[in-house]
Motif scaffolding. Structure first.
Motif, short mmCIF file in Angstrom:
data_model
loop_
_atom_site.label_atom_id
_atom_site.label_comp_id
_atom_site.label_asym_id
_atom_site.label_seq_id
_atom_site.Cartn_x
_atom_site.Cartn_y
_atom_site.Cartn_z
N GLN A 166 -3.66 4.48 1.59
CA GLN A 166 -4.73 3.91 2.41
C GLN A 166 -5.66 3.02 1.57
OE1 GLN A 166 -4.91 4.26 5.64
NE2 GLN A 166 -3.03 5.48 5.49
N GLU A 167 -5.70 3.31 0.26
CA GLU A 167 -6.63 2.58 -0.62
C GLU A 167 -6.03 1.30 -1.17
OE1 GLU A 167 -9.00 6.28 -2.65
OE2 GLU A 167 -7.08 5.65 -3.48
N CYS A 168 -4.71 1.16 -1.01
CA CYS A 168 -4.04 -0.02 -1.54
C CYS A 168 -4.62 -1.26 -0.84
CB CYS A 168 -2.55 0.11 -1.29
SG CYS A 168 -1.66 -1.37 -1.66
N PRO A 169 -5.08 -2.26 -1.59
CA PRO A 169 -5.77 -3.39 -0.95
C PRO A 169 -4.92 -4.09 0.11
CG PRO A 169 -5.41 -3.76 -3.31
CD PRO A 169 -5.07 -2.36 -3.04
N LEU A 170 -3.59 -4.22 -0.19
CA LEU A 170 -2.73 -4.89 0.80
C LEU A 170 -2.72 -4.12 2.11
CD1 LEU A 170 0.68 -6.13 -0.60
CD2 LEU A 170 -0.94 -7.34 0.83
N ALA A 171 -2.61 -2.78 1.98
CA ALA A 171 -2.56 -1.94 3.18
C ALA A 171 -3.87 -2.04 3.94
CB ALA A 171 -2.28 -0.49 2.78
N ARG A 172 -4.98 -2.09 3.21
CA ARG A 172 -6.29 -2.15 3.89
C ARG A 172 -6.43 -3.44 4.68
NH1 ARG A 172 -10.27 -0.87 -0.91
NH2 ARG A 172 -11.83 -1.62 0.56
N SER A 173 -5.93 -4.54 4.10
CA SER A 173 -6.04 -5.82 4.81
C SER A 173 -5.07 -5.88 5.98
CB SER A 173 -5.76 -6.98 3.86
OG SER A 173 -6.78 -7.03 2.90
N LEU A 174 -3.85 -5.35 5.76
CA LEU A 174 -2.83 -5.41 6.81
C LEU A 174 -3.18 -4.52 7.99
CD1 LEU A 174 0.68 -5.41 5.13
CD2 LEU A 174 -0.36 -7.18 6.52
N ARG A 175 -3.63 -3.30 7.67
CA ARG A 175 -3.84 -2.34 8.76
C ARG A 175 -5.20 -2.46 9.40
NH1 ARG A 175 -0.92 1.83 5.32
NH2 ARG A 175 1.16 0.97 5.57
N HIS A 176 -6.20 -2.73 8.60
CA HIS A 176 -7.56 -2.71 9.18
C HIS A 176 -8.25 -4.05 9.10
CE1 HIS A 176 -6.82 1.54 8.94
NE2 HIS A 176 -6.65 1.44 7.64
N GLY A 177 -7.56 -5.07 8.62
CA GLY A 177 -8.17 -6.40 8.56
C GLY A 177 -9.29 -6.49 7.54
N GLU A 178 -9.31 -5.57 6.57
CA GLU A 178 -10.41 -5.58 5.58
C GLU A 178 -10.24 -6.70 4.56
OE1 GLU A 178 -11.66 -2.02 3.41
OE2 GLU A 178 -10.54 -0.90 4.92
N VAL A 179 -11.36 -7.21 4.08
CA VAL A 179 -11.32 -8.16 2.97
C VAL A 179 -11.72 -7.36 1.72
CG1 VAL A 179 -12.34 -10.22 1.96
CG2 VAL A 179 -11.90 -10.11 4.41
N VAL A 180 -10.84 -7.29 0.75
CA VAL A 180 -11.13 -6.51 -0.45
C VAL A 180 -11.39 -7.48 -1.59
CG1 VAL A 180 -10.22 -4.77 -2.04
CG2 VAL A 180 -9.55 -4.73 0.37
N THR A 181 -12.47 -7.25 -2.34
CA THR A 181 -12.71 -8.15 -3.48
C THR A 181 -12.79 -7.36 -4.78
OG1 THR A 181 -14.96 -8.08 -2.67
CG2 THR A 181 -13.90 -10.19 -2.58
N ASN A 182 -12.09 -7.87 -5.74
CA ASN A 182 -12.13 -7.35 -7.11
C ASN A 182 -12.03 -5.83 -7.22
OD1 ASN A 182 -12.40 -9.95 -7.96
ND2 ASN A 182 -14.64 -9.89 -7.93
N GLN A 183 -11.00 -5.29 -6.61
CA GLN A 183 -10.76 -3.86 -6.81
C GLN A 183 -9.95 -3.72 -8.11
OE1 GLN A 183 -8.35 -1.90 -3.87
NE2 GLN A 183 -8.88 0.13 -4.62
N GLU A 184 -10.47 -2.90 -9.01
CA GLU A 184 -9.77 -2.78 -10.30
C GLU A 184 -8.78 -1.63 -10.26
OE1 GLU A 184 -12.43 -2.77 -13.62
OE2 GLU A 184 -13.30 -4.69 -13.03
N LEU A 185 -7.57 -1.90 -10.74
CA LEU A 185 -6.53 -0.87 -10.79
C LEU A 185 -5.83 -0.95 -12.14
CD1 LEU A 185 -4.85 -1.41 -7.31
CD2 LEU A 185 -6.38 0.46 -7.93
N ILE A 186 -5.17 0.15 -12.49
CA ILE A 186 -4.33 0.10 -13.70
C ILE A 186 -2.89 0.14 -13.22
CG2 ILE A 186 -3.74 1.26 -15.86
CD1 ILE A 186 -6.62 0.32 -15.83
N LEU A 187 -2.15 -0.83 -13.69
CA LEU A 187 -0.77 -0.99 -13.26
C LEU A 187 0.16 -0.33 -14.29
CD1 LEU A 187 0.13 -2.80 -10.86
CD2 LEU A 187 0.68 -4.52 -12.54
N HIS A 188 1.05 0.55 -13.80
CA HIS A 188 2.04 1.13 -14.72
C HIS A 188 3.35 0.41 -14.48
CE1 HIS A 188 -0.25 4.51 -16.34
NE2 HIS A 188 -0.88 4.49 -15.18
N ARG A 189 3.77 -0.36 -15.48
CA ARG A 189 4.99 -1.15 -15.27
C ARG A 189 6.22 -0.28 -15.52
NH1 ARG A 189 2.24 -5.12 -18.86
NH2 ARG A 189 1.21 -6.65 -17.53
N ASP A 190 7.34 -0.77 -14.98
CA ASP A 190 8.60 -0.03 -15.16
C ASP A 190 8.94 0.15 -16.63
OD1 ASP A 190 8.89 0.29 -12.54
OD2 ASP A 190 10.35 -1.35 -12.23
#
Ligand code: ADP
Length: 617
Positions: A157-181
């Motif tokens: 639910q917190e994933c920015p893409l999901a928030r914009s797709l499902r609820h039409g939210e505009v998310v700005t500068n959410q910081e995440l740490i990416l774990h690459r393969d």
């Protein structure tokens, strides 16, 4: 139905040879199946597209006797196809353009449909994430890669893409740490927004993100540096505060240590000066007295400066007559002017208030300092003091004091340094004229305390004018009626029996002389313990108690006097503190300990007499 009757053309618009026409070919026995031909009807402009099938028709013997011809108008379908093809081409072109633009963007961009299917991702997106997106549901794929900076997994639910797709939210500068393969990590900053169709429904979402690993690292380093610096500043401040307190303490102690013997010297000199002395001895002793007085002044300046630095210098305000203070202040300068052959003019404006409420001593100190400087640095011409009213407010009256001279003057550059402590403008001057460079610094602080400002106007070689303002409060009516008391002397008091506790021999001697010659009886004690013993033996009218003494100091002795159980004296016997300590809060400290009054050293006999009279009431 010859070729001419039915003007058929091949799809490219060319008329075919007559025997190639479907009809002719069917007549020759061929079956033609759904061939496209172009035809222009006579009654219409523009051609139509026909789908033609033709088959020969035989009699019993197998001879071709006719042709079955089927024609279908597929113009509309063909046009539709053509339009779709063009549309497709255009979409493809725009997509290529978009891809090219996204490819140039310095951030990762991912576009997904509402189903979560990937529409487009640029190279940066893939290189930041470190994989090629291929799953059917990109939102799932993407959110699974990230965690919050504090290590918490990112809820879908917190994933920015999901928030914009499902609820039409505009998310700005959410910081995440990416774990690459491949096991590495990256800090990313994500922003996302929904893409709406013409009716405002969400049809897609755009996610943009950038790699901020280096920035975060730099921020962390900066924070580390900052906290290290803050820590250093904190430690240094503590050290400095400690040093400053130690300095003030040292200054207070030193002033005590220096004032005690000095008050002895001054007191004794004054006592001897009252004797019948030869002129020569009188002159020599006067020099000792005057030098001691200047040393005391210097010491007082140093103490003032330290008190001002600590914010502990208090004004002692009272109602006073301006002209009285000015009169006694200028008198010695009149003599000095005569001595030096200078003119000295004092101008008081007509509308000056007669009585004002302020600190006459501090006002006198500032004026004296300015006049001393004016005389010191003037060889020809003269000095002028002028006092005028600058303004009158509800709070009181602002007076303007100005001291001008025709002396050596001060350059503009030096004027800026004048009011800084320990600043003398050049060595040759200070060698010639002496001085500590403290005077003007103290003047400025005192003037500010008195609600005013001090300024200088001067040019090298053309004299100097120092101007300052002071705010005097209105005189309180009741006090105005009070008569000015005549100075009291020790001999004005009724004969008293006094216990004098003082460890310094010279001071003891000098005080005893002054008191006994005024008709009082004095018993001496060298410290607090001895004082207590004396009190048990004899009865006294009052105690003069030095504060700093060995064995038992004045404060402890006073506390004991006030609380001791088995005693043969009144616990309320008046006690006066004698001390060279003059720091703020000391008075309260002595009074708290149970003392009734306080006389600073070097002891002024009139003040001592007043205090004794006050505590004996
Ligand atoms: P000091 O005790 O050394 O006189 P001050 O703070 O009173 O200390 O003065 C600082 C310096 O300012 C003096 O040493 C002198 O060089 C300069 N100064 C002060 N007043 C005058 C004046 N009226 N004319 C010329 N120079 C002056």
């Amino acid at each position: 139905l010859s070729g001419r009757t039915l003007d058929l053309r091949d799809p490219k618009g060319f008329p075919p040879p007559a025997d190639e026409l479907p009809f002719a070919r069917a007549l020759r026995g061929e079956s033609v199946f759904q061939e496209e031909w172009s035809y222009t009807p006579r009654n219409r402009s523009g051609s139509i597209v026909l789908l033609i099938s033709a088959a020969p028709f035989h009699d019993k013997e197998g001879t071709i006797i006719g042709v079955v011809l089927s024609l279908r108008d597929i113009t509309a379908a063909r046009r539709m196809e053509l339009r779709q093809k063009r549309l497709h081409n255009r979409v493809e072109k725009e997509r290529t353009l978009l891809q090219a633009i996204l490819g140039q963007m310095p951030v990762g961009v991912i576009i997904t449909e509402t189903t979560g299917r990937l529409v487009m991702a640029n190279n940066q997106a893939e290189s930041i994430v470190g994989c090629t997106f291929k799953g059917p549901h990109l939102v799932n794929e993407f959110h699974g890669l990230g965690v919050h900076p504090d290590g918490r997994p990112v809820d879908q639910q917190e994933c920015p893409l999901a928030r914009s797709l499902r609820h039409g939210e505009v998310v700005t500068n959410q910081e995440l740490i990416l774990h690459r393969d491949n096991g590495t990590q990256a800090a990313i900053s994500c922003s996302s927004a929904p893409v709406l169709d013409s009716r405002g429904r969400i049809m897609a979402a755009v996610l943009m993100f950038m790699d901020i690993t280096e920035r975060k690292q730099a921020e962390r380093e900066l924070l580390d540096i900052r906290s290290e610096l803050e820590e250093r500043v904190r430690i240094r401040t503590l050290e400095l505060e400690g040093a400053n307190m130690a300095k003030d303490e040292f200054l207070a102690n030193m002033s005590h240590e220096i004032r005690t013997p000095m008050s002895g010297i001054l007191g004794m000199t004054e006592i001897i000066l009252q004797r019948d002395l030869s002129q020569e001895l009188h002159a020599d002793l006067s020099i000792i007295r005057d030098s001691t007085r200047s040393m005391l002044t210097l010491l007082n300046d140093l103490l003032d400066l330290s008190r001002i630095g600590k914010g502990s210098l208090d004004l002692r305000t009272t109602d006073f007559e301006l002209s009285e203070v000015i009169d006694s202040l200028v008198r010695p300068f009149e003599l000095l002017a005569m001595d030096k052959g200078l003119t000295f003019g004092v101008f008081l404006d007509q509308e000056l208030p007669v009585r004002v409420h302020g600190d006459p001593d501090r006002l006198g100190q500032v004026l004296k300092n300015l006049l001393q400087n004016a005389f010191k640095f003037t060889e020809d011409g003269g000095v002028r003091l002028r006092i005028s009213k600058q303004s009158e407010t509800r709070n009181g009256t602002v007076l303007l004091f100005s001291v001008s001279d025709t002396g050596i003057g001060i350059t503009r550059r030096n004027q800026a340094k004048l009011f800084t402590p320990f600043t003398q403008l050049d060595h040759s001057r200070s060698k010639r004229y002496g001085g500590s460079g403290l005077g003007l610094a103290i003047c400025r602080q005192l003037v500010r305390l008195m609600g005013g400002e001090i300024r200088v106007e001067s040019r090298k070689g053309a004299g100097a004018t120092f101007r300052f303002t002071v705010l005097f409060k209105k005189v309180r009516e009741r006090q105005e009626e009070l008569k000015v008391e005549n100075p009291l002397c020790l001999a004005d008091l009724p004969p008293l029996s006094i216990l004098l506790a003082e460890d310094n021999l010279v001071n003891r001697l000098f005080l005893r002389r002054a008191l006994t010659s005024a008709g009082h009886r004095v018993t001496e004690a060298e410290n607090g313990k001895e004082a207590l013993e004396q009190l048990q033996l004899e009865s006294f009218d009052c105690v003069l108690m030095d504060v700093q003494m060995p064995v038992m100091d004045g404060i402890r002795a006073t506390k004991k006097i006030r609380t001791m159980r088995q005693r043969r004296f009144s616990p309320r016997i008046p006690i006066i503190a004698l001390t060279a300590y003059a720091m703020k809060g000391d008075r309260e400290k002595f009074l708290d300990a149970g003392m009734n009054g306080y006389v600073p050293k070097p002891v002024d006999f009139s003040e001592l007499a007043r205090t004794i009279q006050y505590v004996m009431k």
